[in-house]
Each structure stands twice: as structure tokens, then as C-alpha cells.
Design a protein around this motif. Structure first.
Motif, short mmCIF file in Angstrom:
data_model
loop_
_atom_site.label_atom_id
_atom_site.label_comp_id
_atom_site.label_asym_id
_atom_site.label_seq_id
_atom_site.Cartn_x
_atom_site.Cartn_y
_atom_site.Cartn_z
N VAL A 6 -3.70 -7.98 -5.39
CA VAL A 6 -4.77 -7.55 -6.28
C VAL A 6 -4.18 -6.75 -7.43
O VAL A 6 -3.41 -5.82 -7.22
N ARG A 7 -4.55 -7.13 -8.64
CA ARG A 7 -4.18 -6.36 -9.83
C ARG A 7 -5.44 -5.78 -10.44
O ARG A 7 -6.44 -6.47 -10.61
N GLU A 8 -5.35 -4.48 -10.75
CA GLU A 8 -6.46 -3.78 -11.39
C GLU A 8 -5.91 -3.01 -12.58
O GLU A 8 -4.70 -2.80 -12.68
N SER A 9 -6.80 -2.57 -13.44
CA SER A 9 -6.37 -1.75 -14.57
C SER A 9 -7.48 -0.78 -14.93
O SER A 9 -8.65 -0.98 -14.57
N GLY A 10 -7.09 0.28 -15.65
CA GLY A 10 -8.07 1.27 -16.04
C GLY A 10 -7.42 2.51 -16.60
O GLY A 10 -6.30 2.45 -17.14
N ASP A 11 -8.06 3.62 -16.43
CA ASP A 11 -7.59 4.91 -16.95
C ASP A 11 -6.40 5.37 -16.12
O ASP A 11 -6.53 5.74 -14.96
N GLY A 12 -5.21 5.36 -16.74
CA GLY A 12 -3.98 5.68 -16.04
C GLY A 12 -3.97 7.04 -15.38
O GLY A 12 -3.51 7.20 -14.25
N LEU A 79 -11.22 -4.77 -11.79
CA LEU A 79 -10.46 -5.84 -11.15
C LEU A 79 -9.97 -6.81 -12.22
O LEU A 79 -10.75 -7.29 -13.03
N ASP A 80 -8.68 -7.09 -12.21
CA ASP A 80 -8.12 -8.09 -13.12
C ASP A 80 -7.93 -9.43 -12.41
O ASP A 80 -8.44 -10.44 -12.86
N THR A 81 -7.18 -9.43 -11.31
CA THR A 81 -6.96 -10.66 -10.54
C THR A 81 -6.87 -10.33 -9.06
O THR A 81 -6.51 -9.22 -8.68
N ALA A 82 -7.19 -11.32 -8.25
CA ALA A 82 -7.04 -11.21 -6.79
C ALA A 82 -6.78 -12.61 -6.26
O ALA A 82 -7.49 -13.55 -6.61
N GLU A 83 -5.74 -12.73 -5.45
CA GLU A 83 -5.38 -14.04 -4.91
C GLU A 83 -4.68 -13.90 -3.57
O GLU A 83 -4.20 -12.82 -3.22
N VAL A 84 -4.62 -15.01 -2.83
CA VAL A 84 -3.89 -15.06 -1.58
C VAL A 84 -2.60 -15.85 -1.82
O VAL A 84 -2.63 -16.92 -2.43
N LEU A 85 -1.49 -15.28 -1.36
CA LEU A 85 -0.19 -15.94 -1.44
C LEU A 85 0.44 -16.03 -0.06
O LEU A 85 0.27 -15.11 0.76
#
Length: 93
Positions: A6-12, A79-85
Motif C-alpha cells: 500500500v502506498r499513501e501520501s499526505g502531510d509529511g 490512498l495512492d495504490t494498493a495491490e497484492v504481490l
């Protein structure tokens, strides 16, 4: 083994202060998920996160993926991306 990435982004600054919230609220729920193996919640210090949660099976990871996509987030985080690897290899100390 399979990983939910999971990649997220926001206020550092707010992300950097949220480790205790993750420990107290998020980690306990994740540990209870079927097939849970391990988890890391990471920050780049500039507003980006990378979270890797591993599970025993693809079905368990896929179930956790849906939970991650729909989990409540604080207003400073998106939420930016979420995937199963599929995990090809792993090691620990």
C-alpha cells in the motif's frame, strides 16, 4: 506467501507523528487478520508511505487488500495504490 503493498501520501509532518496511532490502532487489527505473517509501515519523511503486509495465502492477502482499500484514514492521508504481490523470497534476522 503474498504481500499487500500500500502506498499513501499526505502531510509529511503529520505522517511522521502518526507512528503511535498505527501501533495502537492499526497493527492490532492487522495482526488478527487470517493468515497474517508480518507487517511494516514505512515513511519517506516527505509525505509518502509504503506499507507491506504479508500473508500465508493469496486469498488471505486479497481479503486484506480489500480491507486496506476501505480502511478509514485521517484527513491528512490519502490512498495512492494498493495491490497484492507474490513474495518470491524473504529473510529476517
Amino acid at each position: 506467501m503474498y504481500a499487500v503493498v500500500v502506498r499513501e501520501s499526505g502531510d509529511g509532518a503529520l505522517i511522521e507523528q502518526s507512528g503511535g496511532i498505527v501501533d495502537a490502532n492499526v497493527a492490532p487489527r492487522v495482526r488478527e487478520a487470517p493468515g497474517f505473517v508480518s507487517a511494516l509501515w514505512m515513511s519517506d519523511g516527505a509525505g509518502g508511505t509504503l506499507n507491506v503486509l504479508t500473508f500465508e495465502s493469496e486469498a488471505q492477502a486479497t481479503s486484506a487488500l480489500e480491507a486496506a482499500r476501505h480502511a478509514p484514514r485521517p484527513p491528512f492521508l490519502r490512498l495512492d495504490t494498493a495491490e497484492v504481490l507474490r513474495v518470491l523470497a524473504s529473510t529476517a534476522a
